[in-house]
Design a protein around this motif. Structure first.
Motif, PDB file in Angstrom:
ATOM      1  N   GLN A  30      35.875  24.508  26.583  1.00 29.98           N
ATOM      2  CA  GLN A  30      34.641  25.420  26.436  1.00 29.98           C
ATOM      3  C   GLN A  30      34.658  25.159  27.341  1.00 29.98           C
ATOM      4  O   GLN A  30      34.341  26.465  28.067  1.00 29.98           O
ATOM      5  CB  GLN A  30      34.354  25.120  24.759  1.00 29.98           C
ATOM      6  CG  GLN A  30      32.911  26.324  25.178  1.00 29.98           C
ATOM      7  CD  GLN A  30      32.008  26.040  24.237  1.00 29.98           C
ATOM      8  OE1 GLN A  30      32.624  25.207  22.632  1.00 29.98           O
ATOM      9  NE2 GLN A  30      31.039  26.796  23.854  1.00 29.98           N
ATOM     10  N   LEU A  31      33.877  24.237  28.059  1.00 31.87           N
ATOM     11  CA  LEU A  31      33.122  23.583  28.978  1.00 31.87           C
ATOM     12  C   LEU A  31      34.050  23.461  30.127  1.00 31.87           C
ATOM     13  O   LEU A  31      33.727  23.907  30.716  1.00 31.87           O
ATOM     14  CB  LEU A  31      32.897  21.846  29.431  1.00 31.87           C
ATOM     15  CG  LEU A  31      31.739  21.458  28.549  1.00 31.87           C
ATOM     16  CD1 LEU A  31      31.973  20.023  27.645  1.00 31.87           C
ATOM     17  CD2 LEU A  31      30.569  21.484  28.387  1.00 31.87           C
ATOM     18  N   GLU A  32      35.241  23.838  30.167  1.00 28.96           N
ATOM     19  CA  GLU A  32      36.253  24.039  31.819  1.00 28.96           C
ATOM     20  C   GLU A  32      36.043  25.656  31.452  1.00 28.96           C
ATOM     21  O   GLU A  32      36.173  26.481  33.030  1.00 28.96           O
ATOM     22  CB  GLU A  32      37.367  24.254  30.895  1.00 28.96           C
ATOM     23  CG  GLU A  32      37.712  22.669  31.523  1.00 28.96           C
ATOM     24  CD  GLU A  32      39.464  21.700  31.792  1.00 28.96           C
ATOM     25  OE1 GLU A  32      39.363  21.057  31.846  1.00 28.96           O
ATOM     26  OE2 GLU A  32      39.738  22.864  30.590  1.00 28.96           O
ATOM     27  N   ILE A 115      26.891  22.015  33.952  1.00 30.57           N
ATOM     28  CA  ILE A 115      28.142  22.229  33.512  1.00 30.57           C
ATOM     29  C   ILE A 115      29.967  20.880  33.622  1.00 30.57           C
ATOM     30  O   ILE A 115      30.107  20.370  32.783  1.00 30.57           O
ATOM     31  CB  ILE A 115      28.935  23.295  33.793  1.00 30.57           C
ATOM     32  CG1 ILE A 115      28.007  24.515  32.900  1.00 30.57           C
ATOM     33  CG2 ILE A 115      29.804  23.463  32.777  1.00 30.57           C
ATOM     34  CD1 ILE A 115      28.073  25.771  32.744  1.00 30.57           C
ATOM     35  N   GLN A 116      29.454  21.153  34.273  1.00 30.99           N
ATOM     36  CA  GLN A 116      30.658  19.739  35.056  1.00 30.99           C
ATOM     37  C   GLN A 116      30.459  18.476  34.677  1.00 30.99           C
ATOM     38  O   GLN A 116      31.000  17.753  34.367  1.00 30.99           O
ATOM     39  CB  GLN A 116      30.073  20.000  36.621  1.00 30.99           C
ATOM     40  CG  GLN A 116      31.272  19.076  37.388  1.00 30.99           C
ATOM     41  CD  GLN A 116      32.666  19.623  37.135  1.00 30.99           C
ATOM     42  OE1 GLN A 116      33.251  20.741  36.883  1.00 30.99           O
ATOM     43  NE2 GLN A 116      33.511  18.227  37.384  1.00 30.99           N
ATOM     44  N   GLU A 120      32.400  16.061  32.799  1.00 31.10           N
ATOM     45  CA  GLU A 120      32.386  14.855  32.676  1.00 31.10           C
ATOM     46  C   GLU A 120      32.172  13.584  31.929  1.00 31.10           C
ATOM     47  O   GLU A 120      33.062  12.909  31.704  1.00 31.10           O
ATOM     48  CB  GLU A 120      31.921  14.104  34.004  1.00 31.10           C
ATOM     49  CG  GLU A 120      33.037  15.542  35.442  1.00 31.10           C
ATOM     50  CD  GLU A 120      31.935  15.286  36.777  1.00 31.10           C
ATOM     51  OE1 GLU A 120      30.657  14.397  36.610  1.00 31.10           O
ATOM     52  OE2 GLU A 120      32.468  15.790  37.664  1.00 31.10           O
ATOM     53  N   GLU A 121      31.361  13.804  31.083  1.00 30.24           N
ATOM     54  CA  GLU A 121      30.828  13.458  29.814  1.00 30.24           C
ATOM     55  C   GLU A 121      31.500  13.472  29.299  1.00 30.24           C
ATOM     56  O   GLU A 121      32.019  11.842  28.375  1.00 30.24           O
ATOM     57  CB  GLU A 121      29.313  13.405  29.712  1.00 30.24           C
ATOM     58  CG  GLU A 121      28.511  12.499  28.686  1.00 30.24           C
ATOM     59  CD  GLU A 121      27.037  12.676  27.982  1.00 30.24           C
ATOM     60  OE1 GLU A 121      26.514  13.038  27.584  1.00 30.24           O
ATOM     61  OE2 GLU A 121      26.893  14.252  29.190  1.00 30.24           O
ATOM     62  N   ALA A 122      31.711  14.701  29.240  1.00 28.23           N
ATOM     63  CA  ALA A 122      32.995  14.498  27.411  1.00 28.23           C
ATOM     64  C   ALA A 122      33.896  14.395  27.677  1.00 28.23           C
ATOM     65  O   ALA A 122      34.859  13.486  26.921  1.00 28.23           O
ATOM     66  CB  ALA A 122      32.594  16.381  27.288  1.00 28.23           C
TER      67      ALA A 122
END
Length: 202
Positions: A30-32, A115-116, A120-122
């Protein structure tokens, strides 16, 4: 229920670890998608800003031409002044639009960076979960071996265990190698049965 090295009992559910991994993978996907959408919006804003800059450049050229015409046609000075005032006001509006576009671009860049960072955290959290799941599987395997040692006897249950290996034909080998050998045996068996069937038909 499995035993730990201290003699306690813990109920382990590898399915929970897999569900957690899937949830994080879905969050990353979803983040991507959000990163791609933000990048597209940023590209569109850049294109709009470029078009606006070209429009301003054209307006400046037109204003310079108007000034030249005013010098040659003094009788139309009053009209030219009004036109110049209009151009100045329009240029001010265009400048304001450029500033608003710049603010939106800055906001989009900040949103993209946020968002990036979340992506990265996820990903880092997913990697930590993988490592925890792998350690959990190793501990579960060791506990099962410990129980088998206690229940059925045999040599010491302690030692180096590797989840990437398995026992095949009384030999310890990589799981991939064991799978390949097993597949070869199946193919060989099927080929032998096929030859036997052809012989019977003949």
């Amino acid at each position: 229920m499995t035993c730990n090295l201290l003699g306690g009992f813990v109920w382990l559910s590898p399915k929970l670890g897999i569900q957690e991994r899937d949830r994080h993978a879905e969050n990353i996907s979803q983040l991507e998608h959000e990163v791609a959408e933000s990048a597209d919006r940023l590209k569109q804003a850049l294109e709009a800003n470029s078009e606006l800059s070209e429009k301003i450049a054209r307006e400046v050229v037109e204003r310079e031409l108007a000034q030249h015409d005013a010098a040659e046609a003094g009788c139309q000075l009053g009209d030219l002044k009004a036109e110049m005032a209009r151009l100045v006001a329009e240029n001010a509006n265009l400048k304001k639009m450029v500033e608003e576009r710049d603010e939106k671009l800055s906001s989009s860049a900040d949103e993209l960076a946020t968002i990036q960072a979340a992506k990265e955290e996820a990903e880092a959290e997913l990697l930590r979960n993988f490592e925890e799941i792998e350690e959990l599987l190793k501990q579960s395997f060791l506990r099962a071996v410990c129980q088998a040692h206690v229940l059925y006897g045999g040599p010491s249950a302690f030692g180096d265990f590797d989840l990437d290996h398995e026992v095949y034909q009384d030999r310890l080998m990589l799981s991939a190698e064991a799978s390949a050998l097993a597949a070869q045996e199946v193919e060989s068996t099927e080929a032998g049965e096929g030859e036997c069937l052809e012989g019977n038909q003949g």
